[in-house]
Design an enzyme around this catalytic site. Structure first.
Site, PDB file in Angstrom:
ATOM      1  N   THR A  12       0.770  -1.168   0.117  1.00 11.60           N
ATOM      2  CA  THR A  12      -0.054   0.022  -0.024  1.00 11.60           C
ATOM      3  C   THR A  12       0.832   1.280  -0.074  1.00 11.60           C
ATOM      4  OG1 THR A  12      -1.427   1.244   1.562  1.00 11.60           O
ATOM      5  CG2 THR A  12      -0.165  -0.501   2.392  1.00 11.60           C
ATOM      6  N   GLU A  33       0.189   3.629   1.814  1.00 13.18           N
ATOM      7  CA  GLU A  33       0.350   4.215   3.276  1.00 13.18           C
ATOM      8  C   GLU A  33       1.753   3.786   3.642  1.00 13.18           C
ATOM      9  OE1 GLU A  33      -1.892   5.636   5.282  1.00 13.18           O
ATOM     10  OE2 GLU A  33      -2.905   5.978   3.586  1.00 13.18           O
ATOM     11  N   TYR A  54      -1.156   0.640  10.762  1.00 14.79           N
ATOM     12  CA  TYR A  54      -1.268   0.120   9.437  1.00 14.79           C
ATOM     13  C   TYR A  54      -0.004   0.099   8.539  1.00 14.79           C
ATOM     14  CZ  TYR A  54      -3.492  -0.630   4.866  1.00 14.79           C
ATOM     15  OH  TYR A  54      -3.649  -1.012   3.870  1.00 14.79           O
ATOM     16  N   LYS A 109       2.041  -3.246   7.087  1.00 21.72           N
ATOM     17  CA  LYS A 109       2.153  -3.496   5.921  1.00 21.72           C
ATOM     18  C   LYS A 109       3.462  -3.485   5.494  1.00 21.72           C
ATOM     19  CE  LYS A 109      -1.838  -4.410   3.938  1.00 21.72           C
ATOM     20  NZ  LYS A 109      -2.330  -5.535   3.144  1.00 21.72           N
TER      21      LYS A 109
HETATM   22  P1  GDP Z   1      -6.359   5.833   3.684  1.00 18.69           P
HETATM   23  O1  GDP Z   1      -5.584   6.994   2.806  1.00 18.69           O
HETATM   24  O2  GDP Z   1      -6.011   4.492   3.525  1.00 18.69           O
HETATM   25  O3  GDP Z   1      -6.257   6.383   5.339  1.00 18.69           O
HETATM   26  O4  GDP Z   1      -7.886   6.148   3.225  1.00 18.69           O
HETATM   27  P2  GDP Z   1      -8.974   6.995   4.109  1.00 18.69           P
HETATM   28  O5  GDP Z   1     -10.088   7.005   2.991  1.00 18.69           O
HETATM   29  O6  GDP Z   1      -9.700   6.132   5.390  1.00 18.69           O
HETATM   30  O7  GDP Z   1      -8.577   8.308   4.246  1.00 18.69           O
HETATM   31  C1  GDP Z   1      -8.049   9.256   3.176  1.00 18.69           C
HETATM   32  C2  GDP Z   1      -7.766  10.886   3.893  1.00 18.69           C
HETATM   33  O8  GDP Z   1      -9.095  11.047   4.302  1.00 18.69           O
HETATM   34  C3  GDP Z   1      -7.051  10.538   4.960  1.00 18.69           C
HETATM   35  O9  GDP Z   1      -5.953  11.660   5.023  1.00 18.69           O
HETATM   36  C4  GDP Z   1      -8.024  10.959   6.168  1.00 18.69           C
HETATM   37  O10 GDP Z   1      -7.341  11.599   7.359  1.00 18.69           O
HETATM   38  C5  GDP Z   1      -8.910  11.947   5.471  1.00 18.69           C
HETATM   39  N1  GDP Z   1     -10.087  12.182   6.095  1.00 18.69           N
HETATM   40  C6  GDP Z   1     -10.583  13.150   6.257  1.00 18.69           C
HETATM   41  N2  GDP Z   1     -11.955  13.251   6.916  1.00 18.69           N
HETATM   42  C7  GDP Z   1     -12.053  11.716   6.945  1.00 18.69           C
HETATM   43  C8  GDP Z   1     -13.085  10.818   7.856  1.00 18.69           C
HETATM   44  O11 GDP Z   1     -14.056  11.288   8.071  1.00 18.69           O
HETATM   45  N3  GDP Z   1     -12.920   9.458   7.388  1.00 18.69           N
HETATM   46  C9  GDP Z   1     -11.779   9.043   7.002  1.00 18.69           C
HETATM   47  N4  GDP Z   1     -11.758   7.751   6.655  1.00 18.69           N
HETATM   48  N5  GDP Z   1     -10.774   9.608   6.380  1.00 18.69           N
HETATM   49  C10 GDP Z   1     -11.053  11.001   6.516  1.00 18.69           C
END
Ligand code: GDP
Length: 343
Positions: A126, A128, A150, A154
């Protein structure tokens, strides 16, 4: 000869799309799912393949169980998509995340090394792992700097895959996939949270969409296209590592705007930080707010991948851009909310 593929995490977004692709190609597909996931194979049902995938219990924590499965099915290809895949939860369950996403990978590779060394292996790595990015854009050679339990777990999964390839000559490849979304994405991820909430707001079921850091930038592609890249990696003579990405990056705020447009909203942004709001110009209502509970203890501010190697060696290229993706997801959720079939 029919090939057999074993897919762990078959009930997830990528598992469903990959199952569909491999069935189309004539594979026998064995779908490994957690014992607790048996009731939630709705993604396979949504793609109309829930009767075609042979489901079996799969637990990444159980070494003997993994050995028995390898021995029973003797897959030609093994796709390890099972994981605790939500970054946000990994601070709550870091040990479970490490056991599944890190040590779990080694359990599979140990099994293959002993009883099925000819099986081709795909590891779901990933973006990440790049975390606090060391260069822009990120390639297969960019140094890693994970920013969550995470990402750290990974990274072990990635390196143990590389190590078993080099140590034991396994055909083990690692796909470093940037964020990939679809109407089958889990609702805990930001894109799906956005499209579902806006669909509910549009139909009067909800007042606001509450988000964390809206300035985070991600390289979002369409998951259905990314699973094709996974398959192509395992068809190469030599195993290797590949970045799959679109090469473009956008903020969470941008994604809200595009999903909103697809549903008839015209969002204006006002204020800063925790006070930022998104107001629908047409109705004058505040429909997006910031809720600090969604901030992460450590954030990945920007991800943008360079898929040049995958293009050159695999002939793989993303086709759907982020606006198309937001539109597809928003419309799918609007229809689901309308018909009361939300998952
Ligand atoms: P990630 O890249 O695997 O962490 O995928 P996510 O879809 O969970 O998050 C993508 C980005 O969106 C991260 O930088 C989060 O901090 C941001 N983000 C902002 N608000 C939210 C929220 O309410 N939920 C999630 N999941 N992410 C959020």
């Amino acid at each position: 000869m029919t090939k057999t593929a074993f897919i762990t995490g078959a009930s997830g977004q990528d598992g469903a799309y990959l199952s569909a692709l491999l069935l189309e190609k004539g594979y026998r597909v064995i779908g490994g799912i957690r014992r607790t996931s048996t009731g939630i194979i709705h993604r396979l049902a949504e793609l109309g393949i829930d009767k075609d995938v042979e489901l079996t219990t799969f637990e990444l924590g159980e070494f003997q169980h993994i050995l028995r499965l390898l021995d029973k099915y003797k897959p030609d290809e093994f796709y390890n998509l099972a994981a605790q895949s939500f970054v946000g939860s990994s601070w709550d369950v870091p040990l479970y995340t490490a056991d599944t996403d890190a040590v779990g990978v080694c359990r599979i590779l140990e099994g293959m090394r002993d009883i099925l060394p000819e099986c081709r292996y795909y590891q779901a790595s990933t973006s990440e792992m790049f975390g606090h990015v060391r260069e822009i854009p990120q390639t297969e050679d960019t140094p890693f700097y994970p920013r969550s339990p995470y990402g750290v777990a990974k990274l072990y999964g990635h390196w143990i895959t590389v190590n078993y390839r080099e140590s034991f000559n396994l055909h083990a490849s690692s796909g470093i996939l940037f964020n990939h979304e679809s109407p089958l994405r889990g609702v805990e991820f930001v894109t799906r949270k956005i499209t579902l909430a806006l669909s509910n707001i549009a139909q009067g079921n909800q007042e606001t969409l509450d988000l964390g850091n809206m300035s985070a930038k991600r390289d979002w592609g369409f998951a259905k296209e990314y699973v094709e890249g996974m398959w192509r990696m395992l068809q190469q003579d030599e195993a290797d590592d590949y970045v799959l990405a679109t090469g473009s990056t956008h903020t969470v705020r941008d994604f809200v705007g595009w999903a909103g447009e697809s549903l008839g909203f015209d969002i204006a942004w006002e204020g800063e930080g925790e006070n930022e709001v998104g107001i629908d110009r047409k109705s004058g209502k505040t429909i997006v707010r910031v809720d600090p509970q969604f901030y992460r203890p450590a954030e990945v501010e920007i991800l943008i991948g360079d898929p040049a190697k995958a293009k050159k060696q695999l002939g793989w290229e993303p086709k759907t851009d982020v606006r198309g993706l937001a539109d597809m997801m928003a419309k799918a959720d609007y229809d689901r909310v309308k018909s009361g079939r939300v998952f």
